[in-house]
Design a protein around this motif. Structure first.
Motif, PDB file in Angstrom:
ATOM      1  N   THR A  35       2.009   3.804  -0.765  1.00 20.26           N
ATOM      2  CA  THR A  35       2.284   2.384  -0.942  1.00 20.26           C
ATOM      3  C   THR A  35       2.427   2.079  -2.421  1.00 20.26           C
ATOM      4  O   THR A  35       1.647   2.566  -3.234  1.00 20.26           O
ATOM      5  CB  THR A  35       1.125   1.551  -0.351  1.00 20.26           C
TER       6      THR A  35
ATOM      7  N   LYS B 212       9.546  -1.817  -5.759  1.00 19.87           N
ATOM      8  CA  LYS B 212      10.532  -1.741  -4.682  1.00 19.87           C
ATOM      9  C   LYS B 212      11.560  -0.636  -4.918  1.00 19.87           C
ATOM     10  O   LYS B 212      11.939   0.082  -3.991  1.00 19.87           O
ATOM     11  CB  LYS B 212      11.229  -3.091  -4.518  1.00 19.87           C
TER      12      LYS B 212
ATOM     13  N   HIS C  90       3.943  -1.180  -5.327  1.00 16.67           N
ATOM     14  CA  HIS C  90       4.486  -2.515  -5.571  1.00 16.67           C
ATOM     15  C   HIS C  90       5.901  -2.439  -6.135  1.00 16.67           C
ATOM     16  O   HIS C  90       6.587  -3.451  -6.255  1.00 16.67           O
ATOM     17  CB  HIS C  90       3.592  -3.293  -6.546  1.00 16.67           C
TER      18      HIS C  90
ATOM     19  N   VAL D  43       5.067  -2.986  -0.996  1.00 19.67           N
ATOM     20  CA  VAL D  43       4.315  -4.219  -0.743  1.00 19.67           C
ATOM     21  C   VAL D  43       4.399  -5.087  -1.994  1.00 19.67           C
ATOM     22  O   VAL D  43       4.617  -4.587  -3.095  1.00 19.67           O
ATOM     23  CB  VAL D  43       2.836  -3.955  -0.379  1.00 19.67           C
ATOM     24  N   ALA D  44       4.215  -6.363  -1.812  1.00 20.65           N
ATOM     25  CA  ALA D  44       4.214  -7.274  -2.954  1.00 20.65           C
ATOM     26  C   ALA D  44       3.028  -6.982  -3.859  1.00 20.65           C
ATOM     27  O   ALA D  44       1.961  -6.555  -3.393  1.00 20.65           O
ATOM     28  CB  ALA D  44       4.158  -8.724  -2.475  1.00 20.65           C
ATOM     29  N   ARG D  45       3.216  -7.189  -5.124  1.00 18.12           N
ATOM     30  CA  ARG D  45       2.168  -6.949  -6.117  1.00 18.12           C
ATOM     31  C   ARG D  45       0.902  -7.758  -5.801  1.00 18.12           C
ATOM     32  O   ARG D  45      -0.203  -7.331  -6.089  1.00 18.12           O
ATOM     33  CB  ARG D  45       2.703  -7.314  -7.498  1.00 18.12           C
ATOM     34  N   ASN D  46       1.067  -8.904  -5.193  1.00 17.74           N
ATOM     35  CA  ASN D  46      -0.085  -9.755  -4.884  1.00 17.74           C
ATOM     36  C   ASN D  46      -0.538  -9.631  -3.429  1.00 17.74           C
ATOM     37  O   ASN D  46      -1.254 -10.488  -2.932  1.00 17.74           O
ATOM     38  CB  ASN D  46       0.234 -11.213  -5.220  1.00 17.74           C
ATOM     39  N   ASP D  47      -0.140  -8.577  -2.727  1.00 18.23           N
ATOM     40  CA  ASP D  47      -0.557  -8.351  -1.344  1.00 18.23           C
ATOM     41  C   ASP D  47      -2.079  -8.218  -1.297  1.00 18.23           C
ATOM     42  O   ASP D  47      -2.651  -7.327  -1.923  1.00 18.23           O
ATOM     43  CB  ASP D  47       0.109  -7.088  -0.795  1.00 18.23           C
ATOM     44  N   TRP D  48      -2.736  -9.095  -0.566  1.00 14.31           N
ATOM     45  CA  TRP D  48      -4.206  -9.145  -0.536  1.00 14.31           C
ATOM     46  C   TRP D  48      -4.819  -7.835  -0.051  1.00 14.31           C
ATOM     47  O   TRP D  48      -5.932  -7.490  -0.438  1.00 14.31           O
ATOM     48  CB  TRP D  48      -4.687 -10.316   0.323  1.00 14.31           C
ATOM     49  N   ARG D  49      -4.103  -7.082   0.789  1.00 11.25           N
ATOM     50  CA  ARG D  49      -4.662  -5.826   1.298  1.00 11.25           C
ATOM     51  C   ARG D  49      -4.851  -4.786   0.191  1.00 11.25           C
ATOM     52  O   ARG D  49      -5.661  -3.869   0.334  1.00 11.25           O
ATOM     53  CB  ARG D  49      -3.751  -5.236   2.377  1.00 11.25           C
TER      54      ARG D  49
ATOM     55  N   GLU E 180       6.071   2.913   1.426  1.00 11.11           N
ATOM     56  CA  GLU E 180       6.019   1.500   1.786  1.00 11.11           C
ATOM     57  C   GLU E 180       5.972   0.656   0.523  1.00 11.11           C
ATOM     58  O   GLU E 180       5.181   0.926  -0.381  1.00 11.11           O
ATOM     59  CB  GLU E 180       4.764   1.241   2.628  1.00 11.11           C
TER      60      GLU E 180
END
Length: 176
Positions: free
Chosen positions: A91, A95, A93, A146-152, A144
């Motif tokens: 994963t 893209k 951030h 994910v957005a830089r601010n993805d809480w997960r 994958e």
């Protein structure tokens, strides 16, 4: 040392037994223009699925390197940490990095390491190293974005950002 010199020494697997792993890659922010040169840093965290603790590391490039070299070196480090016949979800951030490994890389390899414009991709020797380790160890990796601010991933992204900061401070103590 030329850009094609092997200055990323291969690492033995960090984990003993094959299995399913999770890896996270987080890099320093640099201008993402085509052909940008300068240092790039990416920290990585890897763990066996179900484990709570990550194993951390950092990869970097020289100051005259292409923009994604640090990120790609981090993916090579993750790949080399895995034992043969393992799988991992990686994963990030970034893209573009996820797209390179999910979509473009198989085509470049099939076309003799050439892009659609008939030129080799930047950092081709590191991409080839990734591909060789992946094949040799029979690894199954999925990427994958994910957005830089993805809480997960907030906690691990923050830890990786701190890892990069400490690495840079050690490498360049004269910087503010």
């Amino acid at each position: 040392m030329s850009e094609n010199d092997n200055w990323y020494p291969e690492r033995p697997p960090q984990f003993a037994d094959a299995g399913d792993f999770e890896a996270v890659i987080f890099g320093s922010d640099r201008p993402l223009t085509n052909g940008a040169k300068g240092y790039s840093y990416a920290a990585f965290a890897i763990r066996r699925k179900g484990d709570h603790e990550y194993h951390y590391g950092v990869a970097s490039s020289r100051g005259d390197s292409e923009e994604y070299r640090g990120y790609i070196a981090a993916i090579v480090a993750v790949t080399e940490a895995l034992p043969a016949k393992s799988s991992a979800i990686v994963t990030t951030h970034n893209k573009t990095l996820a797209t390179i490994f999910k979509e473009w890389l198989p085509g470049w390899e099939a076309n003799g390491w050439k892009k659609a414009d008939k030129k080799p991709p930047a950092a081709v020797e590191i991409l080839q190293r990734y591909w060789a380790v992946k094949r040799e160890r029979q690894l199954n990796l999925a990427f994958e974005h994910v957005a830089r601010n993805d809480w997960r991933f907030g906690g691990v992204f923050n830890r990786l950002s701190g890892t990069i900061q400490r690495f840079v401070e050690k490498q360049f103590p004269e910087r503010p």
